[in-house]
Scaffold this active site. Structure first.
Site, PDB file in Angstrom:
ATOM      1  N   LYS A  15      30.721  28.488  35.478  1.00 62.34           N
ATOM      2  CA  LYS A  15      31.961  28.648  36.232  1.00 62.34           C
ATOM      3  C   LYS A  15      32.631  29.941  35.771  1.00 62.34           C
ATOM      4  O   LYS A  15      33.251  29.981  34.709  1.00 62.34           O
ATOM      5  CB  LYS A  15      32.906  27.466  36.021  1.00 62.34           C
ATOM      6  N   GLU A  91      35.186  30.476  22.297  1.00 59.93           N
ATOM      7  CA  GLU A  91      35.360  31.867  21.852  1.00 59.93           C
ATOM      8  C   GLU A  91      36.653  32.336  22.492  1.00 59.93           C
ATOM      9  O   GLU A  91      36.698  32.589  23.697  1.00 59.93           O
ATOM     10  CB  GLU A  91      34.157  32.714  22.271  1.00 59.93           C
ATOM     11  N   CYS A 126      38.407  40.559  23.582  1.00 58.87           N
ATOM     12  CA  CYS A 126      38.991  39.625  22.622  1.00 58.87           C
ATOM     13  C   CYS A 126      38.814  40.092  21.182  1.00 58.87           C
ATOM     14  O   CYS A 126      39.652  39.812  20.327  1.00 58.87           O
ATOM     15  CB  CYS A 126      38.371  38.243  22.798  1.00 58.87           C
ATOM     16  N   GLU A 225      48.288  38.174  21.568  1.00 63.73           N
ATOM     17  CA  GLU A 225      47.230  38.973  22.177  1.00 63.73           C
ATOM     18  C   GLU A 225      47.751  39.639  23.450  1.00 63.73           C
ATOM     19  O   GLU A 225      48.232  38.974  24.366  1.00 63.73           O
ATOM     20  CB  GLU A 225      46.026  38.094  22.507  1.00 63.73           C
TER      21      GLU A 225
END
Length: 322
Positions: A15, A91, A126, A225
């Site tokens: 997905k 992750e 990331c 972030e």
């Protein structure tokens, strides 16, 4: 994710993220048209509707969820999967720190990885080192060097080979990033390069490659972030202080250390609670290297033997002795 899952004998439902479905569909087409995979072994499902993800994470027919994305969504996946005690690989986000120690010969070269990293694919990575920790004794020297590098980075249409960074994924993320930078400035950070939305482009969502100086690690800009081309430069006093700042984060995905003394760099790197660390420019990313994070950067590892084993279950068979 797909290769080790298939190699382990699993069937796969891929997905893609709702905002980036095309690569997943292209991969599914390649598998359907150019491999001998039986129908139903690899399936691609695209959807904007969040309930589709809920179906996958709660279904008793799904034994494992392997997810790459934000920490917020990762938390929700853990919650949803708990009902059926699924194996979960996550992750997630990062706020990685690159530490330049005070003994480096060339502080510009030592800082280059962080400067280049925030400009790679629009800073939407990331594991990118988005905090640059410079020794206070050489702070201005390092800041000037990294500012010059970022200011010289050409950006724009990603189809133009001369551009080193491209657009942000959508308008919502662009506006979120702009608000975060504005808040950082209000909190006391100083704009050295960039600092806002790029307005010269007719198409696409672009943010100026940005360097923020005099950042304190307690600021939201240093803790959350951003996921864009923004580098926070933070001064530190000594090695212990650098380690303290680097570890003062809910994240623990990656980072780096640069030093003229390899053993000193390794000593610092071992103290940073992250899944991967680059020491003097060493490249940790590879198909045979386990990748993943500590703390709220995730659970488990992908790639390498450890990544393959994420898709296996141990089973013991006992028979009577002969």
């Amino acid at each position: 994710k797909i290769a080790p899952a298939l190699a382990a004998g699993c069937t796969v439902v891929l997905k893609p993220a709702p905002d980036t479905p095309w690569t997943g569909l292209a991969l599914g087409r390649l598998a359907a048209e150019h491999t001998d995979l039986p129908p139903g072994v690899l399936n691609v499902v695209t959807a904007k509707d969040k309930t589709i993800g809920e179906v996958l994470t709660t279904s008793p027919d799904v034994d494992m969820i392997s997810f790459t994305g934000s920490t917020a969504v990762g938390r929700r996946i853990m919650e949803a999967g708990a009902a059926t005690i699924k194996r979960i690989f996550l992750e997630l986000g990062g706020k990685s720190a690159h530490i330049v120690l005070d003994d480096v010969d060339d502080i510009a070269t030592a800082s280059a990885a962080a400067a280049f990293g925030i400009c790679t694919h629009g800073g939407q990575g990331c594991a990118t080192s988005t905090r640059l920790l410079l020794p206070r004794s050489r702070y201005q020297e390092g800041l000037d060097a990294v500012a010059a590098m970022v200011a010289s980075m050409p950006y724009g249409d990603p189809q133009e080979p001369g551009n080193l960074t491209g657009p942000i994924v959508n308008r919502a993320q662009l506006e979120r990033m702009d608000a975060m930078v504005k808040q950082g400035i209000a909190d006391g950070a100083k704009v050295v390069v960039g600092g806002g939305i790029a307005t010269q482009f007719e198409k696409g969502f672009y943010f100026q490659p940005t360097v923020l100086a005099d950042v304190d690690n307690s600021m939201a800009i240093a803790r959350d972030e951003i996921f864009g081309p923004v580098l926070c430069v933070i001064p530190y006093e000594d090695d212990d202080d650098a380690v303290r700042i680097a570890n003062d984060s809910i994240f623990g995905l990656s980072g780096g250390v640069s030093s003229a003394d390899r053993e000193r760099a390794l000593k610092v790197a071992r103290r940073i609670r992250t899944g991967t660390m680059s020491v003097n420019g060493g490249l940790w990313y590879g198909a045979d290297v386990p990748f993943g994070g500590y703390k709220q950067s995730g659970l488990g590892r992908e790639m390498g033997v450890a990544g393959f084993e994420e898709y296996l279950e141990l089973k013991t068979l006992a028979t009577p002795a002969d």
